[in-house]
Motif scaffolding. Sequence first.
Motif, mmCIF file in Angstrom:
data_model
loop_
_atom_site.group_PDB
_atom_site.id
_atom_site.type_symbol
_atom_site.label_atom_id
_atom_site.label_comp_id
_atom_site.label_asym_id
_atom_site.label_seq_id
_atom_site.Cartn_x
_atom_site.Cartn_y
_atom_site.Cartn_z
ATOM 1 N N GLY A 14 35.192 15.224 26.877
ATOM 2 C CA GLY A 14 34.869 16.382 26.045
ATOM 3 C C GLY A 14 33.416 16.795 26.193
ATOM 4 N N ALA A 15 32.517 15.800 26.205
ATOM 5 C CA ALA A 15 31.085 16.090 26.377
ATOM 6 C C ALA A 15 30.817 16.644 27.780
ATOM 7 N N LYS A 16 31.431 16.058 28.773
ATOM 8 C CA LYS A 16 31.228 16.502 30.160
ATOM 9 C C LYS A 16 31.595 17.974 30.331
ATOM 10 N N TYR A 17 32.722 18.369 29.735
ATOM 11 C CA TYR A 17 33.216 19.737 29.897
ATOM 12 C C TYR A 17 32.779 20.666 28.762
ATOM 13 N N GLN A 18 31.860 20.185 27.893
ATOM 14 C CA GLN A 18 31.336 20.985 26.783
ATOM 15 C C GLN A 18 32.485 21.614 26.000
ATOM 16 N N PHE A 19 33.456 20.797 25.713
ATOM 17 C CA PHE A 19 34.729 21.260 25.160
ATOM 18 C C PHE A 19 34.711 21.317 23.639
ATOM 19 N N ARG A 20 35.169 22.423 23.110
ATOM 20 C CA ARG A 20 35.341 22.584 21.666
ATOM 21 C C ARG A 20 36.730 23.161 21.421
ATOM 22 N N GLY A 21 37.693 22.299 21.237
ATOM 23 C CA GLY A 21 39.052 22.743 20.963
ATOM 24 C C GLY A 21 39.406 22.507 19.512
ATOM 25 N N HIS A 22 40.632 22.842 19.168
ATOM 26 C CA HIS A 22 41.111 22.627 17.802
ATOM 27 C C HIS A 22 42.625 22.394 17.767
ATOM 28 N N LEU A 23 43.191 21.966 18.884
ATOM 29 C CA LEU A 23 44.638 21.843 18.970
ATOM 30 C C LEU A 23 45.114 20.391 19.062
ATOM 31 N N GLY A 24 44.344 19.460 18.518
ATOM 32 C CA GLY A 24 44.773 18.069 18.371
ATOM 33 C C GLY A 24 45.215 17.406 19.649
ATOM 34 N N GLU A 25 46.448 16.883 19.630
ATOM 35 C CA GLU A 25 46.943 16.107 20.779
ATOM 36 C C GLU A 25 46.995 16.955 22.038
ATOM 37 N N GLN A 26 47.202 18.246 21.900
ATOM 38 C CA GLN A 26 47.218 19.119 23.070
ATOM 39 C C GLN A 26 45.865 19.071 23.781
ATOM 40 N N VAL A 75 50.187 25.656 29.365
ATOM 41 C CA VAL A 75 50.030 26.621 28.288
ATOM 42 C C VAL A 75 50.158 28.018 28.897
ATOM 43 N N GLN A 76 50.770 28.930 28.155
ATOM 44 C CA GLN A 76 51.046 30.260 28.687
ATOM 45 C C GLN A 76 50.159 31.325 28.041
ATOM 46 N N GLN A 77 48.955 30.911 27.677
ATOM 47 C CA GLN A 77 47.937 31.806 27.133
ATOM 48 C C GLN A 77 46.580 31.365 27.691
ATOM 49 N N PRO A 78 45.600 32.251 27.699
ATOM 50 C CA PRO A 78 44.288 31.890 28.244
ATOM 51 C C PRO A 78 43.359 31.222 27.233
ATOM 52 N N ASN A 79 43.906 30.463 26.289
ATOM 53 C CA ASN A 79 43.040 29.862 25.267
ATOM 54 C C ASN A 79 42.049 28.857 25.851
ATOM 55 N N TYR A 80 42.437 28.092 26.866
ATOM 56 C CA TYR A 80 41.492 27.112 27.424
ATOM 57 C C TYR A 80 40.410 27.771 28.269
ATOM 58 N N GLU A 81 40.625 28.997 28.695
ATOM 59 C CA GLU A 81 39.567 29.766 29.337
ATOM 60 C C GLU A 81 38.415 29.934 28.337
ATOM 61 N N THR A 82 38.770 30.157 27.084
ATOM 62 C CA THR A 82 37.775 30.293 26.018
ATOM 63 C C THR A 82 37.214 28.931 25.606
ATOM 64 N N PHE A 83 38.066 27.930 25.460
ATOM 65 C CA PHE A 83 37.621 26.608 25.005
ATOM 66 C C PHE A 83 36.638 25.962 25.990
ATOM 67 N N PHE A 84 36.765 26.300 27.275
ATOM 68 C CA PHE A 84 35.855 25.781 28.296
ATOM 69 C C PHE A 84 34.765 26.799 28.651
ATOM 70 N N GLU A 85 34.564 27.780 27.809
ATOM 71 C CA GLU A 85 33.661 28.895 28.116
ATOM 72 C C GLU A 85 32.250 28.442 28.496
ATOM 73 N N ASN A 86 31.641 27.541 27.739
ATOM 74 C CA ASN A 86 30.280 27.083 28.048
ATOM 75 C C ASN A 86 30.221 26.377 29.395
ATOM 76 N N TYR A 87 31.183 25.512 29.653
ATOM 77 C CA TYR A 87 31.234 24.809 30.938
ATOM 78 C C TYR A 87 31.412 25.804 32.077
ATOM 79 N N ARG A 88 32.275 26.791 31.859
ATOM 80 C CA ARG A 88 32.552 27.786 32.898
ATOM 81 C C ARG A 88 31.299 28.607 33.222
#
Length: 192
Positions: free
Chosen positions: A109-121, A46-59
Amino acid sequence: MDYILPEDVMRVILLDVDFFFNTDIKQLFDHFDNFNENTLFGMAYVQQPNYETFFENYRKEHPGTKMGAPPPDGVRGYNGGLIMLYLSNMRRSELYKQILIDNDIKRYGAKYQFRGHLGEQDFFVLLDAEHHELFYVVPCQWNRQLAHRWDTKDDFDVYHDCPKPHHAYHGNGKNIMPKLKDPNLFNSAEIK
């Protein structure tokens, strides 16, 4: 796809409808030659920092983690606009079958406290976090993402960097697509 398509279909490329090719797609298909027997998927980062935000709690709880971190060493995630599926490898992979049966993606998803919204991605991002060996990284030039949704972040340019030549543009984010300089570029007589 590995269950739906006939056994003699061994490789498939899935594309979003907002792709524009500047180069013969056969050259992208040739990247399957770089897969090994364990590689199931080919995707571009991915060429944007969206997963930096999606993994924010884990980070926050794991300083120094590579999850969502920028290139060159960060686990920044993949873009689902282009997915290369090596179906015959998927059919043979006991590991992949077990991951699906055990619903391991939910656990990741639970391990990484992940909250995404991009389906298969998001599925592929979580799978890669635990099983990078299942992936081939498609060069960014085959999925040059035009979206700038996250360009307010300080590190946007680090994620968005992709050297030329660009072989395929992905108009994600409702962007204006480029035009061919030569409309006859992909004439059947010119394709080898």
